[in-house]
Scaffold this active site. Sequence first.
Site, PDB file in Angstrom:
ATOM      1  N   ASP A 127      -1.157  15.890  -5.545  1.00  0.00           N
ATOM      2  CA  ASP A 127      -1.060  14.663  -6.333  1.00  0.00           C
ATOM      3  C   ASP A 127       0.397  14.438  -6.736  1.00  0.00           C
ATOM      4  OD1 ASP A 127      -1.392  12.544  -8.083  1.00  0.00           O
ATOM      5  OD2 ASP A 127      -2.127  13.790  -9.722  1.00  0.00           O
ATOM      6  N   ASP A 150      -2.759   1.887  -1.978  1.00  0.00           N
ATOM      7  CA  ASP A 150      -4.085   1.274  -2.102  1.00  0.00           C
ATOM      8  C   ASP A 150      -3.999   0.111  -3.080  1.00  0.00           C
ATOM      9  OD1 ASP A 150      -6.795   0.661  -2.627  1.00  0.00           O
ATOM     10  OD2 ASP A 150      -7.389   2.719  -2.167  1.00  0.00           O
ATOM     11  N   ASP A 186       1.119  -5.326   1.487  1.00  0.00           N
ATOM     12  CA  ASP A 186       0.675  -6.498   2.245  1.00  0.00           C
ATOM     13  C   ASP A 186      -0.402  -7.266   1.485  1.00  0.00           C
ATOM     14  OD1 ASP A 186      -1.182  -4.488   2.492  1.00  0.00           O
ATOM     15  OD2 ASP A 186      -1.585  -4.811   4.614  1.00  0.00           O
ATOM     16  N   LYS A 224       3.194  -0.245  13.194  1.00  0.00           N
ATOM     17  CA  LYS A 224       2.319  -0.957  14.127  1.00  0.00           C
ATOM     18  C   LYS A 224       1.346  -1.851  13.361  1.00  0.00           C
ATOM     19  CE  LYS A 224       2.489   2.581  17.746  1.00  0.00           C
ATOM     20  NZ  LYS A 224       1.699   3.578  18.520  1.00  0.00           N
ATOM     21  N   GLU A 226       1.825  -3.179  10.429  1.00  0.00           N
ATOM     22  CA  GLU A 226       2.573  -4.298   9.866  1.00  0.00           C
ATOM     23  C   GLU A 226       2.915  -5.329  10.936  1.00  0.00           C
ATOM     24  OE1 GLU A 226       6.633  -4.953   7.170  1.00  0.00           O
ATOM     25  OE2 GLU A 226       6.040  -2.952   7.841  1.00  0.00           O
TER      26      GLU A 226
END
Length: 245
Positions: A127, A150, A186, A224, A226
């Site tokens: 972590d 995430d 994104d 790839k 992206e």
Amino acid sequence: MSEVSKKSGDVTVTELTEDGKLVRKIRSFVRREGRLTKGQESAMDNNWSTMGIDFAQQMLDWKEVYNREAPIVLEIGFGMGASLVEMAKHAPEKDFIGIEVHSPGVGACLMGAEETGLTNLRVMCHDAVEVFDYMIPDGSLETVQLFFPDPWHKTRHHKRRIVQPAFAEMLRKKLKIGGTFHMATDWENYAEHMVEVMNAAPGYKNTATDGDYIARPDDRPLTKFEARGHRLGHGVWDMKYTRTE
């Protein structure tokens, strides 16, 4: 004090105050176990002693880790490690460390590092928040990278997003004055959340000269995933902040 509870194969540590009130801790991940391929397992066996760092409640000495003094670039959550390996390959004057909890990703990264013959890359499987708390010296990092974390896109899950005020402050302490925190996502909503948190965080300056976002820097490889997103018309937002105090 703390209580340890097991849930779905994971271990969650719940911190309590003396009067029994819950103290919410930052968490940098949700554990995802996976099976290593033979190649990944072999890379772990062959390279962990030289490129792997075990978690310990002891501050790292970067000169001892890399056998030299150089700018330190730390990446949180490097996935399968292709971009991290590429960056380390093209910046031999810098030392890189990646933290990832998904063991197949760590194995894949070590495979890439071995094939490339890298000597300036180290990895950890733990972590990231605990690593920062116990192992990263204050004011020692040139750059922290957080690429495509995430997004926790459901509103009720936004509190699980890693970029929060407490996280920003933790990173600020570990960066050198003038050091940078580079994020990319994104998900537009997450990009807006990142900007909102970081613009309000003390001791940081947004490096964007026009608006809140920057163009993808040349030193961040185009993945790839992206590239496929670009072809489909999907956006990617890069943000970079420097520590000012």
